[in-house]
Design an enzyme around this catalytic site. Structure first.
Site, PDB file in Angstrom:
ATOM      1  N   ARG A  22      -6.040 -14.310   1.772  1.00 30.15           N
ATOM      2  CA  ARG A  22      -6.989 -13.233   1.495  1.00 30.15           C
ATOM      3  C   ARG A  22      -6.604 -11.985   2.278  1.00 30.15           C
ATOM      4  O   ARG A  22      -5.788 -12.039   3.196  1.00 30.15           O
ATOM      5  CB  ARG A  22      -8.421 -13.677   1.826  1.00 30.15           C
ATOM      6  N   GLY A  23      -7.271 -10.859   1.904  1.00 27.28           N
ATOM      7  CA  GLY A  23      -6.925  -9.573   2.495  1.00 27.28           C
ATOM      8  C   GLY A  23      -5.820  -8.958   1.654  1.00 27.28           C
ATOM      9  O   GLY A  23      -4.868  -9.645   1.251  1.00 27.28           O
ATOM     10  N   ALA A  24      -5.948  -7.658   1.385  1.00 27.40           N
ATOM     11  CA  ALA A  24      -5.102  -7.015   0.376  1.00 27.40           C
ATOM     12  C   ALA A  24      -3.607  -7.102   0.696  1.00 27.40           C
ATOM     13  O   ALA A  24      -2.792  -7.399  -0.187  1.00 27.40           O
ATOM     14  CB  ALA A  24      -5.526  -5.554   0.218  1.00 27.40           C
ATOM     15  N   ALA A  25      -3.218  -6.842   1.932  1.00 24.89           N
ATOM     16  CA  ALA A  25      -1.792  -6.840   2.275  1.00 24.89           C
ATOM     17  C   ALA A  25      -1.223  -8.266   2.217  1.00 24.89           C
ATOM     18  O   ALA A  25      -0.115  -8.488   1.715  1.00 24.89           O
ATOM     19  CB  ALA A  25      -1.570  -6.240   3.663  1.00 24.89           C
ATOM     20  N   ARG A  65      -7.790 -12.329  -8.532  1.00 28.18           N
ATOM     21  CA  ARG A  65      -8.864 -11.463  -8.015  1.00 28.18           C
ATOM     22  C   ARG A  65      -8.561 -10.047  -8.517  1.00 28.18           C
ATOM     23  O   ARG A  65      -7.421  -9.609  -8.471  1.00 28.18           O
ATOM     24  CB  ARG A  65      -8.902 -11.497  -6.473  1.00 28.18           C
ATOM     25  N   CYS A 130     -15.335  -6.753   8.469  1.00 23.99           N
ATOM     26  CA  CYS A 130     -14.392  -7.648   7.772  1.00 23.99           C
ATOM     27  C   CYS A 130     -13.143  -7.908   8.632  1.00 23.99           C
ATOM     28  O   CYS A 130     -13.190  -7.825   9.873  1.00 23.99           O
ATOM     29  CB  CYS A 130     -14.024  -7.082   6.403  1.00 23.99           C
ATOM     30  N   ASP A 199      -8.975  -2.151   0.154  1.00 22.17           N
ATOM     31  CA  ASP A 199      -8.362  -2.937  -0.930  1.00 22.17           C
ATOM     32  C   ASP A 199      -7.720  -2.020  -1.951  1.00 22.17           C
ATOM     33  O   ASP A 199      -6.709  -2.367  -2.559  1.00 22.17           O
ATOM     34  CB  ASP A 199      -9.401  -3.840  -1.577  1.00 22.17           C
ATOM     35  N   ASN A 209     -13.496  -1.220  -0.382  1.00 26.38           N
ATOM     36  CA  ASN A 209     -13.288  -2.198   0.698  1.00 26.38           C
ATOM     37  C   ASN A 209     -14.460  -3.180   0.687  1.00 26.38           C
ATOM     38  O   ASN A 209     -15.394  -3.056  -0.118  1.00 26.38           O
ATOM     39  CB  ASN A 209     -13.156  -1.486   2.050  1.00 26.38           C
ATOM     40  N   LYS A 235      -1.956   0.494  -0.892  1.00 30.42           N
ATOM     41  CA  LYS A 235      -3.373   0.426  -1.299  1.00 30.42           C
ATOM     42  C   LYS A 235      -3.765   1.567  -2.221  1.00 30.42           C
ATOM     43  O   LYS A 235      -4.915   1.648  -2.646  1.00 30.42           O
ATOM     44  CB  LYS A 235      -4.297   0.452  -0.067  1.00 30.42           C
TER      45      LYS A 235
HETATM   46  C1  RUB Z   1     -10.663  -8.233   2.648  1.00 34.25           C
HETATM   47  C2  RUB Z   1     -10.935  -6.782   2.892  1.00 34.25           C
HETATM   48  C3  RUB Z   1     -10.008  -6.047   3.819  1.00 34.25           C
HETATM   49  C4  RUB Z   1      -8.916  -5.360   2.991  1.00 34.25           C
HETATM   50  C5  RUB Z   1      -7.805  -4.809   3.862  1.00 34.25           C
HETATM   51  O1  RUB Z   1     -11.488  -8.794   1.643  1.00 34.25           O
HETATM   52  O2  RUB Z   1     -11.835  -6.178   2.319  1.00 34.25           O
HETATM   53  O3  RUB Z   1     -10.686  -5.062   4.534  1.00 34.25           O
HETATM   54  O4  RUB Z   1      -8.355  -6.269   2.070  1.00 34.25           O
HETATM   55  O5  RUB Z   1      -7.108  -5.852   4.497  1.00 34.25           O
HETATM   56  P1  RUB Z   1     -11.327 -10.369   1.291  1.00 34.25           P
HETATM   57  P2  RUB Z   1      -5.559  -5.676   4.890  1.00 34.25           P
HETATM   58  O6  RUB Z   1     -11.506 -11.134   2.548  1.00 34.25           O
HETATM   59  O7  RUB Z   1     -12.416 -10.609   0.278  1.00 34.25           O
HETATM   60  O8  RUB Z   1      -9.949 -10.553   0.686  1.00 34.25           O
HETATM   61  O9  RUB Z   1      -5.496  -4.504   5.787  1.00 34.25           O
HETATM   62  O10 RUB Z   1      -5.180  -6.956   5.576  1.00 34.25           O
HETATM   63  O11 RUB Z   1      -4.814  -5.443   3.613  1.00 34.25           O
END
Ligand code: RUB
Length: 316
Positions: A22-25, A65, A130, A199, A209, A235
């Site tokens: 999870r998380g965009a990156a 997603r 988050c 995101d 986000n 992003k």
């Molecule tokens: C994660 C989220 C994070 C962004 C950025 O949502 O909202 O703030 O994805 O993360 P989820 P990063 O937990 O639902 O995936 O900086 O790691 O890309």
């Protein structure tokens, strides 16, 4: 057809849908890895079959997603670099493209981190929502510069990604105070900055986000606490240049309410949006690996980097 999709692709897609990844990156990194596995493991007999399998794999990954644009941007990057006359050439270029994408993601995060860290002074208190690896890169860089940081971490219901942030901040030697989401207004007065990830960032500078970001940003603005978005250029959503909107993922009600509680309460509707949109007027700065931008100017960077690349190379 699906039978030619490599098992690693299916596994990674399932992990993304279930939020094991999870998380965009992190999602973008995993989808590039999945395409590399598909390319490396393909036994396609013809270049056409190879490319069609790779597009099938990309669509399977897209189907997980809908909100983080880093996912289609990752697929775009790899598919646009997959070229050649033979299966072997296609395979090598796809694997190399995925490798290059993942390396660039890592170095973008490092560069972004040192820019974001410049905003932080020794002894500052930062409020977090988050868990974002782009945000964590800023804090890691600040700590490497020897700055002492205190953290206020929002739990982030319903999935409590704040716990991940709290643990990683502790590993960086940051002292952490964990609060429930509803307490953010009370604790904003103690914060020198709010740091959040993204995101997707749209052409008008809106930041998509984790749900609750908008409410936090509005409250932070009201208290004159700067709100900083750490978002590498991965992003930026190029489709928003031509008016497309970002789909906000709606997740299952079971994340919000147990079956027992639901039976007890009776016939109600539960809504569980995973993300929200913060308009640019509530954002002080978007920190990317290319520097820090006022949200309203991000469109110029978006045009420069993605202007002619908003293609859909996974379509047949
Ligand atoms: C994660 C989220 C994070 C962004 C950025 O949502 O909202 O703030 O994805 O993360 P989820 P990063 O937990 O639902 O995936 O900086 O790691 O890309």
């Amino acid at each position: 057809g699906d039978h030619d999709i490599h098992p690693s692709v299916t596994e990674i897609a399932e992990d993304i849908a279930e939020m094991e990844i999870r998380g965009a990156a992190t999602i973008a990194d995993a989808t590039a890895r999945a395409l590399a596995e598909q390319a490396a493991g393909s036994d396609a007999a013809t270049p056409e079959a190879f490319e069609s399998e790779l597009r099938d794999a990309a669509r399977r990954l897209l189907d997980t997603r809908p909100t983080a644009v880093s996912l289609p941007n990752s697929l775009r990057y790899v598919l646009q670099r997959t070229e050649g006359e033979t299966v072997e050439e296609l395979r090598e270029s796809a694997v190399a493209g995925a490798r290059e994408f993942r390396d660039r993601l890592d170095s973008a995060q490092t560069d972004l981190g040192s820019i974001g860290a410049n905003r932080l002074r020794d002894g500052d208190t930062v409020l977090f929502h988050c868990h974002s690896t782009d945000v964590m890169a800023c804090i890691r860089a600040a700590r490497e510069q020897g700055k002492s940081i205190d953290a206020i971490v929002k739990e982030t219901r319903p999935r409590r990604q704040g716990h991940i942030t709290a643990k990683q901040l502790r590993e960086l030697g940051v002292s952490v105070t964990l609060i429930v989401d509803g307490a953010a207004g009370r604790y904003l007065g103690d914060a020198d900055h709010v740091f959040v990830g993204a995101d997707s960032v749209t052409a008008d500078g809106s930041v998509v986000n984790k749900i609750g970001t908008r409410q936090l940003a509005v409250t932070a603005r009201e208290r004159d606490t700067p709100i900083v978005v750490a978002a590498q250029t991965l992003k930026l959503d190029p489709t928003t240049l031509t008016g497309q909107t970002v789909e906000i993922e709606m997740r299952e009600e079971s994340e919000v309410l147990s079956e027992g509680d639901r039976a007890e309460i009776g016939d109600i509707t539960v809504e569980n949006p995973a993300f929200d949109v913060t308009p640019p007027r509530y954002v002080d700065a978007i920190v990317t690996e290319r520097g820090q931008f006022p949200p309203e100017s991000i469109v110029f960077l978006m045009r420069e980097l993605f202007g002619e690349q908003a293609s859909q190379p996974w379509e047949e």
